[in-house]
Write an enzyme that holds these catalytic residues in place. Structure first.
Site, PDB file in Angstrom:
ATOM      1  CD  GLU A  54      -1.497  -2.414   1.737  1.00 48.69           C
ATOM      2  OE1 GLU A  54      -2.299  -3.350   1.812  1.00 48.69           O
ATOM      3  OE2 GLU A  54      -0.299  -2.532   2.063  1.00 48.69           O
TER       4      GLU A  54
ATOM      5  NE  ARG B 292       4.507  -9.935   1.003  1.00 51.78           N
ATOM      6  CZ  ARG B 292       4.642  -8.859   1.756  1.00 51.78           C
ATOM      7  NH1 ARG B 292       5.802  -8.651   2.374  1.00 51.78           N
ATOM      8  NH2 ARG B 292       3.660  -7.996   1.895  1.00 51.78           N
TER       9      ARG B 292
END
Length: 440
Positions: A68, A272
């Site tokens: 984001e 990740r």
């Protein structure tokens, strides 16, 4: 119309968070031990600012994590160009570290306060934002309630609502409607997102597209890039990035199959969650593949089979070194990872079947032959081998992917066009207030 909680579940949630407030520090201790919280900045999670509020008009932008934050960077640049001060909040240690490197000068980063009334009251009382922008799917009940109580304009940008989240929110339909009706403007990524948000109660929804298509490729330090290029000189590089537990086994198995036909192959695995680096190292060495950790300060040598890239903010570096990349979170039911950055930097993309979080872009990529789908270690090895050994095929894949990404761009301009009338109104109201005060 009352702006306080209007349904029993919201009132119970608010009460529960109020009762939990005295125990907040204790509740965060397990997260601190796991490296999920920064103990030196813990007061920010309780609404205690570590920076002074700038004197100008302030836009508070909030995004959950790294994805984001990267998506909204161009929007922050546009707000700064219009002379608005910007406060960015995120909720993860990884995003905070990246913010230190990527945020434009003058933009303030803070950890978002926990969703408790006392902490949010303290936070809002200090920062006094003139506008609040929530990125993607950040629907925190007390945050929305407290912002609404102050009658501060509230927007959702790059908004998305997956089918799974929609089904979950529908179980408390009246409550989510009570929350979403407080959003002044909801700018959705796609038609499906817009339809679901409207059905849940968002009153003013329009489709502006995905800001991630307009985000620039991540920067890289030239000296760092040249050092790693020199270490990898003469070797074929296969990148597996944003991998999750259960996927590295398949990547390592694919590496083993590829190595028999491409002896100079080296596989870079970027998990990740970088804290899993040692776990990935053990998987590699346990199957007989020499491996080193980047976080240990090591560069790969000719004897390195697996290079574990367990660092933060360096994916742009690895995308520039590999000709193809497998995007993780897709062989397991995680939902996939964003393929836009590696495509922009010239990587051919491989992905698994579970890409529901980015369904539209992967669908378009697969239809245009701008990416290839795999299902397991065997198909991963076969697809990677075909792209490595057939440069014309790889280039066709890259060009198709880049054309698809370019065609899906333009969200930044559409988002700014939607926000501009509100920004002008905020500025006019401030000037009017100053004029009134000067004539007293």
């Amino acid at each position: 119309m009352t702006r306080r909680p209007t349904t029993l579940p919201l009132r119970l949630y608010r009460l529960g968070m109020q009762l939990a407030t005295p125990f907040a520090k204790a509740l965060l201790r397990p997260r601190i031990r796991r490296g999920k919280e920064d103990p030196t900045r813990l007061p920010e999670r309780f609404g205690l600012a570590s920076r002074a509020r700038p004197s100008g008009q302030l836009v508070w932008v909030h995004g959950a994590s790294v994805g984001e934050m990267i998506a909204v960077l161009p929007l922050i640049d546009r707000l700064r160009a219009r002379d608005f001060e910007v406060l960015l909040t995120t909720g993860t240690v990884t995003s905070a570290k990246l913010a230190a490197d990527r945020l434009p000068p003058g933009v303030i980063h803070q950890f978002v306060p926990l969703d408790a009334p006392r902490f949010l009251t303290r936070f809002l009382g200090h920062w006094r934002p003139d506008l609040v922008v929530l990125v993607e799917s950040e629907i925190w009940p007390n945050l929305l309630l407290e912002v609404s109580e102050r009658r501060t304009p509230l927007f959702m940008v790059n908004a998305r609502m997956s089918a799974r989240s929609f089904a979950r929110w529908q179980r408390t339909a009246r409550s989510v409607k009570s929350l979403l009706r407080r959003v002044d403007l909801c700018l959705a990524q796609g038609r499906d997102d817009a339809e679901r948000l409207a059905r849940l109660g968002a009153p003013r929804v329009s489709v502006t597209g995905n800001l991630k298509f307009d985000a620039p490729p991540p920067p890289v330090a030239d000296r760092t890039l040249e050092a790693l290029k020199a270490a990898l000189a003469g070797r074929e590089v296969f990148l597996a990035c944003s991998t999750h537990a259960g996927e590295e086994d398949a990547v390592i198995a694919a590496h083993a199959a590829l190595k028999t036909r491409i002896p100079d192959l080296i596989t870079l695995i970027a998990p990740r969650h970088p804290e899993r680096g040692m776990e990935v190292l053990r998987l590699a060495t346990g199957t007989g593949h020499p491996a080193v950790l980047r976080s240990g300060g090591y560069l790969p040598d000719r004897g390195t089979d697996i290079y574990v890239a367990d660092t933060i903010g360096e994916l742009g570096l690895f995308y520039r070194l590999a000709r193809l990349a497998f995007l993780g979170g897709s062989l397991i039911r995680h939902g996939g990872q964003n393929p836009i950055e590696p495509i922009k930097l010239g990587c051919a993309i491989l992905h698994g079947p579970h890409v529901m979080n980015f369904a539209e872009i992967y669908s378009r990529l697969d239809q245009s032959y701008g990416a290839e789908a795999v299902t397991d270690a065997d198909s991963l090895a076969k697809a990677a081998y075909a792209l490595i050994t057939d440069e014309a095929r790889r280039l066709r894949t890259v060009k198709a992917g880049q054309a698809t990404v370019a065609a899906l761009g333009g969200a930044l301009e559409r988002t700014m066009a939607a926000l501009d009338p509100y920004l002008v109104q905020i500025r006019l109201e401030k000037h009017t207030l100053k004029d009134r005060e000067s004539t007293r």
